[in-house]
Write an enzyme that holds these catalytic residues in place. Structure first.
Site, PDB file in Angstrom:
ATOM      1  N   LYS A   1       0.847  -1.193   0.000  1.00 48.63           N
ATOM      2  CA  LYS A   1       0.000   0.000   0.000  1.00 48.63           C
ATOM      3  C   LYS A   1       0.880   1.239   0.000  1.00 48.63           C
ATOM      4  CE  LYS A   1      -4.157   1.561   2.315  1.00 48.63           C
ATOM      5  NZ  LYS A   1      -5.238   1.102   3.154  1.00 48.63           N
TER       6      LYS A   1
ATOM      7  N   GLU B   1     -19.365  -6.516  10.792  1.00 44.32           N
ATOM      8  CA  GLU B   1     -20.308  -5.807  11.649  1.00 44.32           C
ATOM      9  C   GLU B   1     -21.316  -6.765  12.272  1.00 44.32           C
ATOM     10  OE1 GLU B   1     -19.526  -4.838   8.662  1.00 44.32           O
ATOM     11  OE2 GLU B   1     -18.565  -2.893   8.939  1.00 44.32           O
TER      12      GLU B   1
ATOM     13  N   ARG C   1     -25.697  -3.319   7.706  1.00 43.38           N
ATOM     14  CA  ARG C   1     -25.292  -4.698   7.510  1.00 43.38           C
ATOM     15  C   ARG C   1     -25.680  -5.589   8.660  1.00 43.38           C
ATOM     16  NH1 ARG C   1     -19.621  -5.786   4.587  1.00 43.38           N
ATOM     17  NH2 ARG C   1     -20.550  -5.059   2.683  1.00 43.38           N
TER      18      ARG C   1
END
Lengths: 721, 206
Positions: A362, A448, A476
């Protein structure tokens, strides 16, 4: 020639993979550097020695960052992927470098997600080179790494409008371009959607490819496994690219340093990468199969299969068991390798689902990003030469920070308070909590649903769990909230950040619906602070409510500057009691949450017109302050409820009560102000609020309209500051 | 006789496995492998593995401080239990550094104290970085105590790792091709196989 000797001593001794292509970089970069070297800033030399091979070919790796647009001769010729088809591999590498410089330049001007885009430059180039978008479907999970994809697919000229009103979205959006196959923003949806597209293609008898790119962070979510499980079963041809950069949580660092990846999967993926001793044994097995080979196809295949399973390290067997053919790991920054593999897989007639494990870094290619603990995941505008971000200073801190401080204060006093978040330590402010109470903060990865039920389990044992999940991500976990928490009346506290409109992130991250879906639950206490001091009190209130679930919502943005309670410790409020802020007559504005601030501003606007309104802060949507509402309805002509939420929320609960109490049978007029029945596109918060019709001007105009003073209403609306 | 590189490979045997390193072209058939003699190599690897295990697991035969410290894990070097926080690691490191620093060590034991100091410093560098520490803990649980410098050498072996990867995925690709030939055979009853057969059947009719 002297100039070339000065500028590029390292190029001549290039020792990387592209053996036969040695001479090219000198010519292309010589021109660029000679022209622009006096505009640029050079980094220290020792930063260039990072690569083991010692050579940096790209503009950005050489450390020249331009405050003006960097030279991109090859990228300038590419508007759509089709223009890339005639390039050679060497030119693709140059394209990747120029693309990298362009991304850095663009993000430095607009802000946005930098680190993730830098990590997939080579992958984007390879994908668009090998595949034929838009006929071939390329899906990007989450979508924040699609800046290079957008540049290559006809949106380069609009990159300066990224994340702004009427500009490009920061994520993929179907209505924006035919090259964006699927809208993303929440994670882990790409394999599911990709499988859907593959099956749809099969049913329609078409022959295109489907590629889904998903990160290792998004792999921690259950939906990715649901999709892979189904893909393995259906056996439809598709390619899943696992972009593994070992960054699983956001931001990719705590306050004190980088976060080691959460979860067991990450170590499995690491094992896959460092498989050396095991590989030998596999080679031995291959040697054996070679010897048995020939007519004994079946047996040889079986031996290889067993060898693979037994020896290839526990990670790849996970994917193999799910039914995906595993290829990798592959160096994600090597265009050669990527093009070779993608080409091979594309040309293989029937593959079933294939998973290509690509290893990237990254922030690669921009030294400041590589060295930063958070890898420059999300940045404000910055100076490319120094990497310094231009962060505006504000008088007050964000609601997120205040929430974290409030929770820390509660946890100091009560050792049962624990915090849970889903890979959003920075976004929810719980990194602060983690630093103070390392054993009482739980990061469950992008999960979640699990976070909510996990909190429910903690509550069963007598702990006081605070689930900090963004309002839109809570969608969610809704079944878990209903079934695991509310139905059993477990005292789980939900802290919903990013409630209401969120600005640049757009409708995918917008928390419009949480009042509606939380307040309809029978056992839930639903409240919202109107300013940061109220937030502290509500955290304390939530901590004190121990017999039922509770939730509170607060928006993105900074506080308004009220005085905070001493020691950051709030005082629990009386549940079901609101407060009146301004006493007035004729018209009452009943606000919920930070909309109260807009109501106060509206009343200030109307003062100058001789109207003195009543402004009240309801504080609680459930249980409602019945006495307050009765008194407002009985003593005013007009009652306006204001909230930054959708229909079915606070206003609906108020009018339900009014109706059942017989208050609508009299003379009072009730009007709701809610978010409109459509999705509001990304833009600046002020623009979004104006589009939604919830600015102080709009509220004032509504008051005038009801009172019949339509002329004044128009005046206020046209007098926009 | 300790293996200096991270992988369990006898230094000499690498050449038998890695043949080409720099060709960038696409799929090559793995026909360079027949040179391997499986039996002798596997024995060799086992021997090295056994040696490493002995060295790592058992207590040192030598009694000098230096040799012993080679056997100790980073946690032992710093004198801390395995589950400590960064702050405690820092404190332990400071203590050890003060004790073993060449400037303050007794003159007759400068050599070994310096060695020890270097190891302590390696230990601190590894353990203070959460990512490296995670990797180190994993190795520890697999029974390998490796000096940080060995790992650094391994990281510098990037090119070699990449070429290993390349060999691996090239063989995976050829395996994929082999599998795809049988993919839609009559025995495969998956949904997509049925669809593909239907689609191919239709196109054949046309």
């Amino acid at each position: 020639m002297a100039l070339s000797a000065f500028s590029f001593p390292t190029y001549v001794s290039k020792a990387t993979n592209s053996g036969p292509h040695k001479s090219s970089p000198v010519t292309s970069h010589f021109f660029g550097a000679a022209l622009f070297s006096h505009f640029s800033h050079k980094l220290d030399n020792h930063q260039l020695k990072k690569r083991p091979n010692g050579v940096c070919a790209s503009l950005s790796e050489r450390g020249e960052y331009h405050s003006q647009r960097p030279p991109t001769p090859l990228l300038d010729t590419i508007n759509y992927p089709i223009h890339m088809k005639n390039l050679s591999i060497r030119e693709l590498k140059q394209l990747a470098d120029e693309l990298r410089a362009d991304v850095i330049f663009n993000v430095s001007k607009t802000g946005g997600h930098l680190g993730s885009s830098l990590g997939v430059i080579e992958l984007t180039v390879a994908l668009h080179y090998v595949f034929n978008a838009p006929k071939d479907r390329i899906l990007w999970d989450v979508g924040h790494q699609t800046y290079p994809h957008k540049i290559l697919t006809g949106r380069r000229d609009k990159m300066h409008t990224m994340r702004q009103t009427d500009g490009l979205s920061g994520f993929t959006k179907r209505s924006e371009s035919e090259y964006d196959c699927f809208g993303t923003g929440h994670s882990s949806t790409s394999i599911s959607a990709g499988l859907g597209m593959a099956v749809g293609r099969d049913l329609k008898g078409r022959k295109n490819n489907v590629v889904a790119v998903i990160g290792d962070g998004a792999m921690t979510a259950g939906q990715a496994y649901e999709a892979m499980n189904n893909a393995g079963y259906l056996d439809s041809d598709m390619i899943v690219i696992l972009n593994d950069n070992k960054q699983v949580s956001l931001p990719t660092a705590t306050l004190d340093g980088p976060i080691p990846p959460v979860g067991a999967l990450s170590s499995a993926l690491s094992r896959l990468q460092s498989n050396r001793p095991l590989r030998e044994l596999r080679e031995v097995a291959k040697g054996v199969t070679k010897q048995i080979g020939g007519p004994m196809h079946e047996l040889a295949a079986k031996v290889d299969e067993y060898a693979r399973g037994m020896i290839s390290g526990s990670g790849s067997t996970l994917f193999e068991e799910l039914g995906l053919y595993y290829i990798g790991p592959v160096d994600g920054h090597n265009v050669d390798d990527l093009v070779a593999i993608l080409d091979e897989v594309k040309n293989t007639k029937t593959t079933g689902p294939v998973l290509i494990h690509v290893v990237t870094e990254k922030g690669r290619g921009y030294p400041y990003a590589e060295k930063a603990a958070d890898k420059y995941h999300g940045v404000a505008k910055f100076d490319p030469a120094t990497g310094k971000q231009f962060k505006s200073s504000a008088r007050t801190q964000s609601y997120t920070t205040y929430f974290a401080e409030a929770l820390i204060a509660e946890a100091e006093v009560d050792k049962d308070v624990v915090a849970i978040h889903a890979a959003m330590g920075g976004g929810t402010g719980l990194n602060l909590f983690l630093r103070r109470f390392p054993t009482r903060c739980f990061d469950v990865g992008i999960a979640e649903q699990h976070a909510v039920t996990f909190a429910a389990g903690l509550a069963c044992e007598g702990l006081k769990p605070f689930c900090a999940i963004y309002s839109s991500f809570m969608q969610r976990a809704y079944d878990q909230v209903v079934h695991d928490v509310d139905l059993q009346k477990l005292p789980v506290r939900f802290a919903m950040d990013r409630a209401g409109l969120v600005g640049a992130d757009g409708p995918t991250h917008c928390g419009s619906f949480d009042v509606t879906f939380m307040a309809c639950l029978p056992n839930m206490v639903v409240m919202a602070p109107s300013d940061e001091a109220e937030l502290f009190h509500m955290v304390a209130t939530a901590a004190a409510i121990d017999d039922r679930p509770s939730c509170f919502r607060y928006p993105r943005g900074n506080g308004i500057g009220v005085e905070l309670p001493p020691g950051n410790k709030g005082i629990p409020l009386e549940v079901g009691k609101g407060r009146i802020l301004i006493e007035g007559e004729r018209v009452a504005l009943l606000g919920y949450g930070t909309a109260v601030q807009s109501c106060l501003a509206a009343s200030a606007l109307l003062e100058s017109h001789g109207l003195r309104l009543t402004v009240a802060d309801a504080r609680f949507c459930k249980p409602l302050d019945h006495a307050l509402i009765r008194s407002l309805a009985k003593s005013h002509e007009v009652l306006i409820t204001v909230e930054e939420g959708s229909i079915g929320g606070f206003g609906s609960h108020v009018v339900q009560f009014l109706a059942l109490d017989g208050l609508l049978d009299g003379t009072v007029k009730w009007r709701p102000l809610v978010l409109p029945d459509r999705y509001i596109d990304h833009g600046s918060p002020a623009d979004q609020l104006a589009q939604a019709g919830l600015t102080p001007s709009h509220i004032a105009a509504t008051v005038f309209n009801i009172l019949g003073q339509t002329r004044e209403a128009l005046e206020i609306m046209s007098f926009k500051s | 006789m300790r293996c200096s590189s991270y992988g369990l490979i006898i230094p000499g045997s690498e050449s038998r496995f890695l043949t080409t390193t720099t060709t960038p072209t696409t799929n090559k058939k793995p026909d360079r492998f027949p040179r391997i003699y499986p039996t002798s190599v596997s024995f060799g690897s086992l021997k090295v593995k056994a040696k490493l295990n002995d060295a790592a697991g058992g207590t040192a035969t030598a009694t000098a401080v230096v040799d012993e410290s080679k056997e100790l894990s980073f946690y032992d070097l710093l004198g801390i239990p395995e589950s400590v926080s960064l702050v405690e690691i820092k404190q332990a490191y400071k203590q050890m550094a003060r004790k073993y620093h060449p400037d303050v060590s007794p003159p007759d034991r400068v050599e070994e104290y310096t060695q020890r100091f270097i190891r302590v410093q390696e230990a601190y560098e590894t353990l203070s970085d959460p990512g490296l520490r995670a990797l180190y803990d994993r190795d520890l649980s697999m029974g390998l105590h490796l000096a940080f410098s060995a790992r650094r050498r391994q990281q510098n072996d990037d090119f070699q790792v990449r070429s290993e990867w390349r060999n691996r995925w090239q063989s995976q690709l050829s395996e994929l091709k082999r599998r795809s030939m049988n993919k839609d055979a009559g025995g495969n009853i998956s949904w997509a196989a049925r669809m593909r057969r239907k689609r191919d059947g239709l196109s054949q009719e046309l």
